[in-house]
Design an enzyme around this catalytic site. Structure first.
Site, short mmCIF file in Angstrom:
data_model
loop_
_atom_site.label_atom_id
_atom_site.label_comp_id
_atom_site.label_asym_id
_atom_site.label_seq_id
_atom_site.Cartn_x
_atom_site.Cartn_y
_atom_site.Cartn_z
N LYS A 1 -1.05 1.51 5.66
CA LYS A 1 -1.59 0.36 4.71
C LYS A 1 -1.92 0.59 3.43
CE LYS A 1 -3.88 -1.89 8.85
NZ LYS A 1 -4.97 -2.64 9.28
N ASP B 1 -6.40 -8.73 7.11
CA ASP B 1 -7.63 -8.46 7.86
C ASP B 1 -8.89 -8.93 7.42
OD1 ASP B 1 -6.08 -6.57 9.52
OD2 ASP B 1 -6.06 -5.10 8.30
#
Ligand code: NAP
Length: 295
Positions: A67, A108
């Protein structure tokens, strides 16, 4: 609507629920596409991303451990991805010159915020929230909470020296978003009474399968939370962790990690397909995913 080639990159990628989640959403909306799993070690990510441009891939989810590193390979970052310092969704955007540009997003943050029940979200400007842990998901949670002008956030961590960067990055996010959120850092071992907190979010993996007997804080500590407090565990394997069991004994409002998983997936889906997911699709999707998870 075109057939879209989508997928997820991570390493390892054993138990991902994302292929099922996206297959269900495509089926529910009558869309045609594929969602493949690409298990890639870090050293292969850049080359494979380039190859995927040629193969007509249109979107990817990014999971552990890529990420942060994948940000360098992006041609553009969304303001939220830039703030959170992590990318979990890539859109392969055709450019007018016939090439493809990689756009990095972070869903997210939106996934966590959309998973919060409205009364919890609305009370954030008057709420002091305790976050256990200071890793990647804590950064997404922090960014969403700062954006929502949460009154204060305290991080409780096992190693404060290692976690200092989250509060300094948080100060930058606060300034960028002109948010009043106060940020504090304490050691997990020093947590005593929780009476000042409106809610608690566990972002550590403590309690996750197979260590399902573990609890990130002593369960007696929950006794000191106010009776209208909420407890959120980002873990969804199992759905009811030891922490949530302890919160249930106190009759506190509880949220497990499944809705964050669902909503980050929905936010990615909406970026790729350019259409929103109707609310009535969410409950059947939750039920379908729950069948794949231990209780
Ligand atoms: P991460 O970046 O590795 O961060 C984990 C954090 O937990 C770090 O601050 C780490 O501290 C701390 N920690 C680890 N073990 C600990 C222990 N035994 N005691 C105290 N603190 C401990 O991981 P992440 O990506 O944030 O993921 C964390 C959890 O969230 C995982 O269970 C993951 O499955 C879940 N998650 C769920 C969703 C969802 O959609 N529901 C999304 C993302 C993540 P150190 O820095 O000291 O190691």
């Amino acid at each position: 609507m075109d057939f879209l080639k989508l997928g997820i990159i991570g390493y390892p990628l054993t138990h991902s629920l994302s292929p099922l989640l996206h297959a269900e959403l495509m089926r529910g909306l009558g869309l045609e596409g594929e969602y493949a799993k690409y298990e890639l070690p870090p050293e292969q990510v850049r080359t494979r991303l380039h190859g995927m441009k040629q193969q007509g891939v249109r979107g990817l989810n990014v999971t552990i451990p890529h990420k942060v590193a994948v940000m360098q390979a992006m041609d553009w970052l969304s303001p939220e991805a830039e703030l959170a310092g992590a990318v979990n969704t890539i859109v392969f955007e055709p450019d007018p010159a016939g090439g493809v540009r990689l756009h990095g997003h972070n869903t997210d943050i939106g996934g966590f915020m959309r998973s919060l029940p409205s009364p919890v979200r609305e009370a954030l400007p008057h709420s002091h929230v305790l976050i256990l842990g200071a890793g990647g998901s804590a950064r997404a949670v922090m960014t969403g909470l700062i954006e929502a002008h949460t009154q204060a956030i305290t991080f409780a961590v096992r190693n404060p020296a290692k976690a200092l960067s989250i509060t300094s990055d948080g100060q930058l996010i606060k300034r960028t978003l002109n948010s009043p959120t106060q940020l504090n850092l304490v050691t997990l071992d020093n947590l005593s009474a929780l009476s000042g907190f409106a809610g608690l979010v566990n972002t550590t993996p403590v309690g996750m399968y197979p260590q399902i007997e573990a609890c990130p804080i002593p369960s007696e500590l929950l006794d000191s939370l106010p009776e209208n407090a909420w407890v959120y565990d980002l873990i969804y394997r199992p759905l009811e962790t030891r922490l949530l069991q302890a919160a249930s004994q106190r009759n506190l409002f509880r949220v497990n990690g499944l809705d964050m998983l669902i909503y980050q997936g929905i936010c990615s889906f909406e970026l790729w397909w350019g259409q929103s997911v109707p609310t009535p699709l969410v409950s059947p999707l939750r039920e379908r995913l729950q069948k794949e998870l231990p209780p």
